[in-house]
Motif scaffolding. Structure first.
Motif, short mmCIF file in Angstrom:
data_model
loop_
_atom_site.label_atom_id
_atom_site.label_comp_id
_atom_site.label_asym_id
_atom_site.label_seq_id
_atom_site.Cartn_x
_atom_site.Cartn_y
_atom_site.Cartn_z
N HIS A 9 0.82 -1.21 0.00
CA HIS A 9 0.00 0.00 0.00
C HIS A 9 0.86 1.27 0.00
O HIS A 9 2.00 1.24 0.48
CB HIS A 9 -0.92 -0.02 1.24
CG HIS A 9 -2.04 0.96 1.18
ND1 HIS A 9 -3.13 0.78 0.36
CD2 HIS A 9 -2.23 2.14 1.84
CE1 HIS A 9 -3.96 1.80 0.52
NE2 HIS A 9 -3.44 2.64 1.41
N VAL A 10 0.28 2.34 -0.50
CA VAL A 10 0.99 3.61 -0.56
C VAL A 10 1.46 4.03 0.83
O VAL A 10 0.75 3.84 1.82
CB VAL A 10 0.10 4.70 -1.22
CG1 VAL A 10 -1.14 4.99 -0.39
CG2 VAL A 10 0.89 5.98 -1.47
N HIS A 12 3.59 2.76 2.83
CA HIS A 12 3.88 1.76 3.86
C HIS A 12 5.37 1.55 4.07
O HIS A 12 5.77 0.70 4.84
CB HIS A 12 3.15 0.44 3.56
CG HIS A 12 1.75 0.44 4.10
ND1 HIS A 12 1.02 -0.71 4.32
CD2 HIS A 12 0.94 1.46 4.47
CE1 HIS A 12 -0.18 -0.39 4.79
NE2 HIS A 12 -0.25 0.92 4.89
N GLY A 13 6.18 2.33 3.34
CA GLY A 13 7.61 2.29 3.63
C GLY A 13 8.44 1.45 2.67
O GLY A 13 9.55 1.05 3.00
N THR A 16 11.55 3.54 1.51
CA THR A 16 12.42 3.72 2.68
C THR A 16 13.16 2.42 2.99
O THR A 16 14.35 2.42 3.31
CB THR A 16 11.58 4.15 3.90
OG1 THR A 16 10.82 5.31 3.53
CG2 THR A 16 12.46 4.48 5.09
N MET A 37 6.36 10.41 -2.57
CA MET A 37 5.53 9.32 -3.10
C MET A 37 6.18 8.77 -4.36
O MET A 37 6.73 9.52 -5.16
CB MET A 37 4.16 9.89 -3.46
CG MET A 37 3.20 8.85 -4.00
SD MET A 37 1.83 9.65 -4.82
CE MET A 37 0.77 9.97 -3.44
N LEU A 117 6.81 2.16 15.38
CA LEU A 117 5.60 2.94 15.66
C LEU A 117 4.50 2.11 16.30
O LEU A 117 3.62 2.64 16.96
CB LEU A 117 5.06 3.57 14.36
CG LEU A 117 5.95 4.59 13.66
CD1 LEU A 117 5.26 5.11 12.39
CD2 LEU A 117 6.28 5.76 14.59
N SER A 145 12.40 -1.72 11.28
CA SER A 145 12.23 -0.27 11.39
C SER A 145 13.38 0.40 10.68
O SER A 145 14.54 0.15 11.00
CB SER A 145 12.22 0.17 12.86
OG SER A 145 12.38 1.59 12.91
N ALA A 146 13.03 1.21 9.71
CA ALA A 146 14.07 1.94 8.98
C ALA A 146 14.64 3.04 9.87
O ALA A 146 15.75 3.52 9.64
CB ALA A 146 13.50 2.52 7.69
N VAL A 147 13.89 3.43 10.90
CA VAL A 147 14.34 4.50 11.77
C VAL A 147 15.38 3.98 12.76
O VAL A 147 16.46 4.55 12.93
CB VAL A 147 13.15 5.15 12.52
CG1 VAL A 147 13.64 6.12 13.59
CG2 VAL A 147 12.24 5.87 11.52
#
Ligand SMILES: Nc1nc2c(ncn2[C@@H]2O[C@H](COP(=O)(O)OP(=O)(O)OP(=O)(O)O)[C@@H](O)[C@H]2O)c(=O)[nH]1
Length: 589
Positions: A9-10, A12-13, A16, A37, A117, A145-147
């Motif tokens: 889905h748009v 959603h990472g 990233t 986007m 998150l 987690s990309a963070v």
């Protein structure tokens, strides 16, 4: 190298995640970065712990860009299904998964992003349940987690395990590179990119653009941003093309090995998904990087005939999907069963075709294809994606054994019929037989000839046919023989021949059978007459005139002139400059 597409889905990472795995920026356009986007396909790559290189095709998640997404995943054998932990399963998660399922993609991973998150457990369970029901089946799941970087090492390990399971590509197969981008590079010219799923490419390879049939040559080749001397499947490639302008090639076209793909705008297919009877009459067919409008004619419960708005290089066994762009709905998966299906003109043909299609499985098989077609040229079979083996019956024609013996039987019947209708001829002309049997090639007729049939000078005969004359002709020849007894050079006049029923065809038959010798049109003698003439002429004084010869032979000019010319041609007599002749071997003067 391996190529893996993202799906999901748009927002959603996906991009990233690719960035975190590769350290590269997959979103190519400033607009994409400004809007945060993905609009079109992005590409990036990394080397895994095992040393295996993985290139990612990063797809847009927004529903408006599903066609771009499909162009990216079409030729790719594996996918990362990306779901955000905090949002869970969403509409484009479902549509992307439906697309992967429709294409039969069976290798992949679930990646639950944004695990910093929200607890990823719920999203993981939900997504795994959805995925389990598709061609992907039970997949490994990794939360990342990309963070914080959490889970990225696990993901790299899972990717290594995934690529180890991918089936080995056929690197000897012909090339069909679906173009996903095309652009111009200053000084280099037109460049196209795509995912090479099978075969290999090298600089200077001669290829063809599937849409136009235009020949092109590989001027240069890059993979993962660097020039290469060869790219072997599976690989992301950028191909610099000679002989083509930027606007002559685009997404959805394909670079193909010349002569190895059948371009077709009508295919018979098996459908999985929505019931065939419920499908609208037009949908969009997505295959490779192409998207074309198709009209659908249902045939059986799960089979249909598709008429494409544009011809594509398709093969038996190709996977594709049908989508309703208005409803953002993947209507079903397509397996190509036949790329050159028979017309359905006769009443009942559609029902018969539906029954036939129900027995076909989209696995190219030479014996099945031969059974259906009877005869097919080897290259045509190869163009349909059917591996060809076995000895051709003639030229490059392969035949179904049953069909071939049936043809042989019919040939014998046709030859027998012809002999009955044309008793004076030495056999049936090959072309007439080719026509009668509906065969596309004379060589096939020749190849069908087997004892007791024989082939000679363009005709096929039953053993013995033409060597004996039919009764009435044989009787007439006997009468000619009687006429000529004691007067061997006084050939029967036209009136006498007519009286005996010896027309041109009967005379020709008698000459072919060796019962008479033809001297000129309507002038026939007995077989021994030529030798006898030489004997008579060798006894007159040499050289001799036409009139001398006529008297010695006791015949008319009508016979003597062509008879002497025949003897000249055979070398038995020689004509001197003064028009007199000598018998060869006799002394001149
Ligand atoms: N906190 C957090 N934010 C993330 C993570 N991954 C992505 N994001 C954020 O989520 C948003 C969307 O990420 P993208 O990577 O652009 O999403 P996408 O799936 O590629 O989006 P489209 O390609 O447009 O479908 C961005 O603001 C990212 O910074 C993560 O692991 N943790």
């Amino acid at each position: 190298m391996h190529v893996i597409a993202t799906a999901g889905h748009v927002d959603h990472g996906k991009s990233t995640l690719v960035r975190a795995l590769t350290g590269m920026e997959p979103d190519r356009w400033a607009e994409e970065r400004r809007r945060g986007m993905t609009i079109d396909l992005g590409f990036a790559w990394t080397t895994l712990g095992s040393g295996e290189v993985v290139a990612f095709v990063d797809v847009p998640g927004h529903e408006r860009f599903v066609p771009n997404m499909l162009a990216g995943i079409g030729p790719v054998p594996a996918a990362l299904v990306v779901v955000a932990a905090d949002e869970g399963w969403m509409p484009q998660s479902a549509e992307h998964l439906a697309a992967l399922n429709a294409l039969g993609v069976s290798h992949g991973l679930l990646v639950v992003t944004r695990s910093d998150l929200f607890d990823p457990a719920l999203a993981t369970a939900e997504a795994q349940e959805q995925i389990a029901a598709t061609s992907l089946g039970a997949v490994d799941a990794v939360a990342v987690s990309a963070v914080t970087g959490a889970g990225l090492d696990d993901l790299r390990a899972a990717l290594d395990a995934l690529v180890a399971r991918l089936p080995a590509p056929d690197r000897d197969a012909p090339v069909r590179l679906w173009v996903d981008r095309s652009f111009t590079i200053r000084g280099a010219g037109t460049v196209v990119t795509g995912t090479l799923g099978a075969g290999r490419l090298r600089p200077n390879d001669e290829l063809e653009l599937a849409a136009s049939g235009r020949p092109v040559r590989v001027r240069g080749l890059q993979s993962l941003g660097a020039p290469v001397a060869e790219a072997a499947a599976v690989a992301r490639v950028a191909v610099n093309l000679r002989g083509i302008e930027r606007d002559e090639v685009g997404r959805g076209d394909a670079l193909v090995t010349p002569g190895r793909f059948h371009r077709t705008d009508v295919v018979d297919v098996r459908l999985a998904g929505d019931p065939v009877a419920d499908l609208p009459s037009t949908l969009t067919l997505h295959v490779g990087s192409a998207a074309v409008a198709v009209r659908i004619r249902p045939l059986g419960v799960d089979t249909a005939r598709l008429r494409l708005d544009a011809a594509l290089p398709l093969r038996v066994g190709d996977r594709a999907l049908l989508r309703d762009p208005g409803r953002h709905h993947v209507a079903g998966g397509v397996t190509v069963l036949d790329v050159s299906p028979p017309p359905l003109r006769r009443r009942g043909a559609a029902a018969a075709r539906a029954r036939e299609l129900s027995t076909m499985d989209g696995v190219p098989s030479q014996s099945d294809e031969l059974r259906r077609r009877g005869l097919v040229r080897r290259p045509e079979l190869e163009r349909m994606g059917v591996p060809a083996a076995g000895t051709p019956v003639a030229g490059d024609w392969l035949a179904d054994p049953d069909h071939w013996s049936a043809l042989r039987k019919r040939l014998a019947e046709e030859v027998a019929d012809y002999a009955r209708d044309h008793p004076l001829e030495t056999g049936a002309p090959v072309d007439a037989l080719r026509h009668a049997l509906g065969l596309p090639d004379r060589a096939l007729v020749d190849a069908l000839v087997a004892p007791p049939l024989t082939a000679r000078s363009g005709r096929i005969a039953q053993a013995g046919q033409g060597s004996s004359l039919p009764g009435p002709v044989a009787d007439a020849v006997d009468r000619v023989r009687a006429d000529l007894e004691g007067d061997p050079f006084r050939a029967p006049e036209a009136a006498r021949l007519a009286e005996l029923g010896l027309g041109p065809r009967e005379l020709a038959a008698a000459v072919r059978a060796g019962a008479l010798v033809r001297v000129a049109d309507g002038v026939v003698l007995l077989p021994g007459a030529l030798d006898e003439a030489v004997a008579v002429l060798s006894r007159v004084s040499q050289p001799f005139t036409l009139s001398d010869a006529r008297q010695a032979l006791g015949t008319s000019r009508r016979v003597a002139v062509p008879l002497l010319e025949m003897l000249d041609r055979s070398g038995a007599t020689r004509r001197l400059p003064d028009d007199r002749r000598v018998v060869a071997g006799e002394v001149d003067g």
